[in-house]
Design a protein around this motif. Structure first.
Motif, mmCIF file in Angstrom:
data_model
loop_
_atom_site.group_PDB
_atom_site.id
_atom_site.type_symbol
_atom_site.label_atom_id
_atom_site.label_comp_id
_atom_site.label_asym_id
_atom_site.label_seq_id
_atom_site.Cartn_x
_atom_site.Cartn_y
_atom_site.Cartn_z
ATOM 1 N N ALA A 175 -34.975 20.252 55.351
ATOM 2 C CA ALA A 175 -34.089 19.583 56.374
ATOM 3 C C ALA A 175 -33.630 20.289 57.471
ATOM 4 O O ALA A 175 -34.030 20.929 58.418
ATOM 5 N N VAL A 216 -27.199 16.607 63.795
ATOM 6 C CA VAL A 216 -25.545 16.922 63.736
ATOM 7 C C VAL A 216 -24.924 18.382 63.727
ATOM 8 O O VAL A 216 -23.887 18.631 63.845
ATOM 9 N N LEU A 262 -34.571 11.315 59.288
ATOM 10 C CA LEU A 262 -32.822 11.787 58.689
ATOM 11 C C LEU A 262 -33.267 13.684 58.909
ATOM 12 O O LEU A 262 -32.337 13.907 59.185
ATOM 13 N N LEU A 263 -34.187 13.555 59.451
ATOM 14 C CA LEU A 263 -34.585 14.935 60.064
ATOM 15 C C LEU A 263 -34.142 15.899 61.183
ATOM 16 O O LEU A 263 -33.049 16.143 61.596
ATOM 17 N N GLY A 264 -34.353 14.403 61.797
ATOM 18 C CA GLY A 264 -34.195 14.792 63.987
ATOM 19 C C GLY A 264 -32.406 14.580 63.207
ATOM 20 O O GLY A 264 -31.784 15.415 64.331
ATOM 21 N N PHE A 317 -24.640 16.344 53.355
ATOM 22 C CA PHE A 317 -25.667 15.234 53.675
ATOM 23 C C PHE A 317 -25.580 14.814 52.436
ATOM 24 O O PHE A 317 -26.348 14.905 51.393
ATOM 25 N N LEU A 359 -20.780 6.783 55.820
ATOM 26 C CA LEU A 359 -22.372 6.162 55.535
ATOM 27 C C LEU A 359 -22.699 5.462 57.258
ATOM 28 O O LEU A 359 -23.354 5.812 57.864
ATOM 29 N N LYS A 405 -39.131 10.314 60.284
ATOM 30 C CA LYS A 405 -38.629 11.798 60.245
ATOM 31 C C LYS A 405 -37.447 11.794 61.118
ATOM 32 O O LYS A 405 -36.306 12.791 60.993
ATOM 33 N N LEU A 430 -29.135 7.281 63.371
ATOM 34 C CA LEU A 430 -29.881 7.014 62.557
ATOM 35 C C LEU A 430 -30.901 5.887 63.436
ATOM 36 O O LEU A 430 -32.248 5.595 63.548
ATOM 37 N N MET A 450 -38.444 8.178 66.692
ATOM 38 C CA MET A 450 -39.012 9.769 65.972
ATOM 39 C C MET A 450 -40.191 8.904 65.151
ATOM 40 O O MET A 450 -40.934 9.619 64.499
ATOM 41 N N PHE A 502 -37.485 22.216 58.968
ATOM 42 C CA PHE A 502 -37.375 20.817 60.443
ATOM 43 C C PHE A 502 -36.694 21.960 61.541
ATOM 44 O O PHE A 502 -37.341 21.390 62.360
ATOM 45 N N GLY A 503 -35.393 22.055 61.063
ATOM 46 C CA GLY A 503 -34.601 22.140 62.234
ATOM 47 C C GLY A 503 -34.392 23.819 62.759
ATOM 48 O O GLY A 503 -34.658 23.022 63.780
ATOM 49 N N PHE A 545 -26.595 25.342 64.905
ATOM 50 C CA PHE A 545 -27.979 24.849 64.702
ATOM 51 C C PHE A 545 -27.113 24.907 63.136
ATOM 52 O O PHE A 545 -26.504 24.916 62.089
ATOM 53 N N PHE A 596 -27.575 11.972 52.231
ATOM 54 C CA PHE A 596 -28.379 10.403 52.320
ATOM 55 C C PHE A 596 -29.428 10.890 51.516
ATOM 56 O O PHE A 596 -30.498 9.688 51.431
ATOM 57 N N ARG A 612 -30.237 14.989 60.850
ATOM 58 C CA ARG A 612 -29.506 16.524 60.456
ATOM 59 C C ARG A 612 -29.659 17.240 61.513
ATOM 60 O O ARG A 612 -28.702 18.391 61.612
ATOM 61 N N THR A 613 -30.565 17.461 62.366
ATOM 62 C CA THR A 613 -31.195 19.025 63.272
ATOM 63 C C THR A 613 -30.075 18.902 63.903
ATOM 64 O O THR A 613 -29.090 19.559 64.481
ATOM 65 N N ALA A 632 -23.110 7.274 60.413
ATOM 66 C CA ALA A 632 -24.037 7.658 61.473
ATOM 67 C C ALA A 632 -25.055 6.268 61.044
ATOM 68 O O ALA A 632 -26.242 7.137 61.589
#
Lengths: 194, 194
Positions: free
Chosen positions: A173, B149, B142-144, A164, B122, B140, B129, B136, A176-177, A151, A166, B146-147, B125
């Motif tokens: 981020a 990926v 986008l945060l998920g 990143f 884009l 959330k 998304l 989620m 969060f991760g 990660f 978006f 990013r985690t 992804a």
DNA sequence: ACCTGAACACCGTTCAAGT
DNA sequence: ACCTGAACACCGTTCAAGT
């Protein structure tokens, strides 16, 4: 006589590192290094047998610094706090030394059979494994470390290459991760998500 | 007269891709491409304004294929199953096209202002998304993403560069990391860890 | 012992000239 | 329209020769 050294092994590595960080890998030519060091290119080959060899030495320096930064962040009593702070130190180092950081993960298949490089890499992972062993048990620690490091490196690789795209808050981020993974790995023993 | 084309845009990209995959980035010179295509090097510049431009085109091809592979893995009813299979497809693609895969994340700061490259990224992804949004909630997702990926790319970057050096089962490490993250992101709505 | 100039093979790229 | 040979500046690397 004369022929006294105009530079040193460490001096050359430092100059190479500087050129790399300032202008990217394309800026790091043997001729540019020689020039910055005040010598002609062929002289470099007395100290480094090839450009790859020099890059490997620079990578070794970078790994040692990264390891030191991360280890300084260990917290004496909380595994969660340790990992959180180590991750922050890791990210800070990568953002401060983006080109050198990327070298660690990219150009280095060459170094697979290099003893000293291998040792430095293992040492860099040792602190992380120790903390995770205490928190997760020895059998799960390696799995947890690989999850966490994947990660961290993936995030930094994307952040440094500006992938990143978006929008959104990149720091959020990261938090969060990281907290998602730490909470999952450390279970209810760790700190709960804010 | 005469002067009929000996090749095509797509032909050059395919040859470049092949040379890259066979012998690494050092094997991908404009002269080698020209040679393999049956033309002299200067002719390539009629179709690609520079080597960077050609690399960018190869990256675009790779991204499209990666996107297609990952999208094919979507499962109609289960978010967990979709993400699990998309991750497996992602890893399989990276392992089958290691050099091209690495190109996507490394050499491409050049392409930041390239419209078509941006669009392909884009799109790649978008499926992820969408699935995470349903599972989620939009805030959330986008945060998920990013985690997830970050983990996937970091894991592949380490695996492809042979940086997992403590032994152990790499497939198990991938399953462990992925299920840890998916369970944490999807909560009790997702499938529980085996 | 360390440094140097000259040289080699290889790049990416440009351009005037060919068909 | 597309291809080519010749040329340029730059690269990593080797080596015989200097001090």
């Amino acid at each position: 006589m004369s022929a006294r050294p105009k530079t040193s092994d460490a001096g050359i590595r430092a100059v190479a590192r500087k050129l790399l960080e300032e202008g990217g890998i394309d800026n790091l030519s043997m001729l540019a290094v020689a020039d910055a060091v005040g010598v002609r290119a062929p002289s470099l080959y007395k100290r480094f047998s090839s450009k790859s060899d020099l890059l490997l030495a620079v990578t070794g320096d970078t790994l040692l610094e990264l390891q030191a930064s991360v280890e300084k962040a260990v917290h004496p009593r909380s595994a969660y706090r340790s990992l959180e702070r180590m991750a922050a130190a890791y990210r800070a180092f990568a953002k401060k030394n983006p080109r050198a950081y990327q070298l660690i993960f990219e150009d280095i298949p060459l170094s697979l059979d290099d003893r000293s490089d291998r040792d430095v890499r293992l040492a860099a992972a040792a602190a992380l494994l120790r903390i995770l062993s205490e928190a997760m048990g020895e059998e799960k620690a390696l799995l947890g470390a690989r999850t966490l490091v994947s990660f961290l490196h993936g995030f930094l690789s994307m952040e440094l290459n500006e992938l990143f795209r978006f929008g959104g808050d990149i720091n959020e981020a990261f938090r969060f991760g990281l907290s998602t993974i730490l909470n999952a790995l450390l279970g209810s023993g760790g700190r709960t998500r804010r």
